[in-house]
Enzyme design. Structure first.
Site, PDB file in Angstrom:
ATOM      1  N   GLY A   9      13.067  19.918  -8.335  1.00  0.00           N
ATOM      2  CA  GLY A   9      12.012  20.396  -7.473  1.00  0.00           C
ATOM      3  C   GLY A   9      11.052  21.451  -7.961  1.00  0.00           C
ATOM      4  N   GLU A  41      18.299  18.725 -11.454  1.00  0.00           N
ATOM      5  CA  GLU A  41      17.738  17.374 -11.557  1.00  0.00           C
ATOM      6  C   GLU A  41      16.221  17.396 -11.566  1.00  0.00           C
ATOM      7  OE1 GLU A  41      19.329  16.012  -7.873  1.00  0.00           O
ATOM      8  OE2 GLU A  41      21.192  15.361  -8.766  1.00  0.00           O
ATOM      9  N   PRO A  42      15.591  17.946 -12.595  1.00  0.00           N
ATOM     10  CA  PRO A  42      14.133  17.958 -12.615  1.00  0.00           C
ATOM     11  C   PRO A  42      13.560  16.563 -12.860  1.00  0.00           C
ATOM     12  CG  PRO A  42      14.985  18.756 -14.698  1.00  0.00           C
ATOM     13  CD  PRO A  42      16.185  18.547 -13.794  1.00  0.00           C
ATOM     14  N   GLY A  43      12.530  16.217 -12.120  1.00  0.00           N
ATOM     15  CA  GLY A  43      11.804  14.980 -12.368  1.00  0.00           C
ATOM     16  C   GLY A  43      10.367  15.338 -12.737  1.00  0.00           C
ATOM     17  N   ARG A  73      -0.927   9.067  -4.203  1.00  0.00           N
ATOM     18  CA  ARG A  73      -0.503  10.379  -3.717  1.00  0.00           C
ATOM     19  C   ARG A  73      -1.543  11.099  -2.865  1.00  0.00           C
ATOM     20  NH1 ARG A  73       0.753  14.219  -6.836  1.00  0.00           N
ATOM     21  NH2 ARG A  73       2.371  15.122  -5.515  1.00  0.00           N
ATOM     22  N   TYR A  95      -0.361  12.065   0.936  1.00  0.00           N
ATOM     23  CA  TYR A  95      -0.259  13.426   1.454  1.00  0.00           C
ATOM     24  C   TYR A  95      -1.287  14.393   0.882  1.00  0.00           C
ATOM     25  CZ  TYR A  95       3.438  13.000  -2.189  1.00  0.00           C
ATOM     26  OH  TYR A  95       4.160  12.688  -3.309  1.00  0.00           O
ATOM     27  N   CYS A 126      -9.068  -2.114  -0.739  1.00  0.00           N
ATOM     28  CA  CYS A 126      -9.699  -2.299   0.566  1.00  0.00           C
ATOM     29  C   CYS A 126      -9.045  -1.414   1.609  1.00  0.00           C
ATOM     30  CB  CYS A 126      -9.615  -3.765   0.964  1.00  0.00           C
ATOM     31  SG  CYS A 126     -10.513  -4.786  -0.187  1.00  0.00           S
ATOM     32  N   GLU A 127      -9.250  -0.115   1.468  1.00  0.00           N
ATOM     33  CA  GLU A 127      -8.758   0.907   2.390  1.00  0.00           C
ATOM     34  C   GLU A 127      -9.714   2.081   2.256  1.00  0.00           C
ATOM     35  OE1 GLU A 127      -5.820   1.339   4.250  1.00  0.00           O
ATOM     36  OE2 GLU A 127      -4.941  -0.600   3.728  1.00  0.00           O
ATOM     37  N   TYR A 185       5.464  10.375 -10.348  1.00  0.00           N
ATOM     38  CA  TYR A 185       5.160   9.760  -9.065  1.00  0.00           C
ATOM     39  C   TYR A 185       3.803   9.050  -9.038  1.00  0.00           C
ATOM     40  CZ  TYR A 185       9.140  12.677  -7.965  1.00  0.00           C
ATOM     41  OH  TYR A 185      10.385  13.265  -8.004  1.00  0.00           O
TER      42      TYR A 185
HETATM   43  C1  LIG Z   1      13.234  13.802  -5.881  1.00  0.00           C
HETATM   44  C2  LIG Z   1      14.528  14.353  -6.269  1.00  0.00           C
HETATM   45  C3  LIG Z   1      14.664  15.075  -7.450  1.00  0.00           C
HETATM   46  C4  LIG Z   1      13.512  15.391  -8.355  1.00  0.00           C
HETATM   47  O1  LIG Z   1      12.571  16.196  -7.741  1.00  0.00           O
HETATM   48  P1  LIG Z   1      11.311  16.726  -8.592  1.00  0.00           P
HETATM   49  O2  LIG Z   1      10.482  17.412  -7.583  1.00  0.00           O
HETATM   50  O3  LIG Z   1      10.637  15.534  -9.169  1.00  0.00           O
HETATM   51  O4  LIG Z   1      11.836  17.641  -9.645  1.00  0.00           O
HETATM   52  C5  LIG Z   1      15.925  15.515  -7.794  1.00  0.00           C
HETATM   53  N1  LIG Z   1      17.000  15.251  -7.022  1.00  0.00           N
HETATM   54  C6  LIG Z   1      16.903  14.559  -5.871  1.00  0.00           C
HETATM   55  C7  LIG Z   1      18.106  14.299  -5.078  1.00  0.00           C
HETATM   56  C8  LIG Z   1      15.668  14.089  -5.450  1.00  0.00           C
HETATM   57  O5  LIG Z   1      15.575  13.417  -4.306  1.00  0.00           O
END
Ligand SMILES: *Cc1c(COP(=O)(O)O)cnc(C)c1O
Length: 438
Positions: A254, A296-298, A336, A340, A367-368, A397
């Site tokens: 996050g 868990e960074p994404g 995105r 939001y 078409c939106e 994302y």
């Molecule tokens: C979405 C999510 C992440 C990654 O969040 P980021 O904002 O992309 O870092 C990690 N763990 C869980 C369970 C998630 O749902």
């Protein structure tokens, strides 16, 4: 706004021709070579983002602690091979993500399977693939996993997903740690404890730890510290009451990234250091052994390693209203803003030495009416058909949320590394679009 020479990320610049560069390469040349719309990714940036986390983990957390890449941010085979090479685990949320990681040769021992609603097929498929850990969300899942594991005569390792009751002050759509959430088991209502007690009784599940994830795009000061305290208190309580010896604390993902110049920098090393200090103090206060930590960074691994290129088509000026600059992609490759109102930095990659003296909405071809990439963008007045528009920070994302709405093909992903460009996901073709039609 005048000429742009202050870029949102250090892998973006411009060259003598007045063209935007990304990962050291001229984006207009890449657009001509690979066609548009086009996703670019900078492999060196992905790897350096990974190392910010893995280096910090080595410095501040107990041995065995592991950074997991949240694949939902951007999942395709090549990225899993990078993640494996960087000695990271993965967080997977569906059988499709599991399949993709496995196809890339990813070692499933370090895979953590999330989702608030795993079907019986998901549970069986994940076990077939040897997924290391289930992150279990609810009682039904616990019973489903127990039954399947018993049938196979295995003991499945698991974490339990807890909602710590913390509001991360982010977009409502991406806040997940509050009690009222479709994810996880709330401590406040007693459901977390109830499910823990039940899971500990199962003979084919080993409770290895606890997980929480309070939300995405978190910039607020102490969100991870506060959730760590709540989680450690819960873990110590479960140890006292049930003898639970689980020693993994997974704090989720996050951390926010910079999309626009007004977004703050997040010093991830400093953040992780501070989280580690809170953990140490809390463990000592609770007389509880320091757990192995996971995060868990994404987004913060891939977002600024990505950029999308489009070609400008129609430009429509409605006097007294606004100017629309249409591009050859849109919500089909980046939903995105439509979802939001996400903010992005957009640049005219073809005219980097010109003043940005015209305000325009960058809109897609779907078409939106809501098919907008960004409103109130400052672009050069001479912007015209054929120019290349770059949208920065699209590595997270975007591809993973893309669709072929209006039967517009999904763009390819071109990976940039040390001055080379390589297609790692090819463009979706007409044949691909009818491949499922019988
Ligand atoms: C979405 C999510 C992440 C990654 O969040 P980021 O904002 O992309 O870092 C990690 N763990 C869980 C369970 C998630 O749902």
């Amino acid at each position: 706004m005048s000429i742009c020479d202050n870029f949102i990320c250090d892998n973006i610049s411009k060259n003598d021709a007045g063209h935007l560069t990304f990962g050291g390469l001229d984006t207009t040349i890449l657009a001509a070579k690979h066609k548009t719309p086009l996703y670019l990714m900078d492999e060196n940036k992905i790897r350096s983002n990974c190392r910010i986390y893995t280096d910090a983990f080595k410095k501040y957390f107990k041995e065995g602690s592991l950074v997991l890449y949240a694949g939902k941010a951007n999942a395709f085979k090549y990225i899993y091979s990078i993640i494996m090479d960087e000695n990271m685990g993965v967080d997977l949320v569906s059988s499709g993500e599991i399949y993709t990681a496995k196809a890339a040769g990813y070692n499933m021992e370090n895979a953590f399977f999330h989702s608030n609603n795993k079907t019986a097929d998901d549970i069986a498929f994940a076990m077939d693939c040897g997924v290391g850990y289930f992150v279990m969300d609810n009682v039904e899942e616990v019973l489903g996993v127990e039954a399947e594991a018993a049938k196979r005569g295995i003991v499945q390792k698991a974490l339990l997903r807890i909602t710590p009751g913390i509001d991360p002050h982010t977009y409502e759509a991406v806040a997940t740690g509050k009690v009222d959430s479709k994810f996880g088991l709330a401590i406040e209502t007693g459901q977390a404890e109830e499910c823990t007690a039940l899971t500990l009784q199962q003979s084919h599940i080993k409770v290895c730890g606890f997980h929480c994830h309070v939300g995405s795009e978190v910039f607020a000061e102490d969100v991870f510290e506060r959730s760590a305290v709540v989680m450690l208190e819960f873990m110590a309580d479960m140890k006292k009451k049930y003898g639970c010896d689980a020693n993994i604390l997974d704090l989720g993902g996050g951390y926010g990234v910079r999309y626009v110049h007004s977004d703050p920098y997040v010093d991830i090393d400093a953040k992780i250091k501070s989280v580690s200090e809170t953990i140490r103090e809390t463990c000592s206060r609770l007389d509880y052994e320091e757990p192995i930590i996971m995060m868990e960074p994404g987004r913060s691994i891939v977002a600024d390693a990505g950029m999308t290129l489009y070609e400008v088509g129609m430009i429509k000026n409605i006097p007294g209203y606004k100017t629309y600059v249409s591009i050859d992609g849109g919500m089909s490759d980046n939903p995105r803003y439509a979802l939001y109102g996400a903010r992005y930095t957009c640049l005219n990659a073809s005219r980097m030495n010109e003043d940005c003296n015209m305000t325009a909405s960058i809109v897609g071809r779907c078409c939106e009416s809501g098919d907008i990439i960004q409103e109130n963008v400052e672009v050069p007045e001479a912007t015209c058909r054929g120019d290349i528009i770059a949208v920065c920070t699209t590595g997270a994302y975007n591809y993973s949320m893309a669709s072929n709405y209006n039967r517009i093909g999904r763009p390819p992903i071109v990976m940039l590394k040390d001055g080379e460009d390589k297609v790692v996901v090819r463009r979706e073709t007409f044949e691909d679009m009818i491949a499922l039609d019988l």
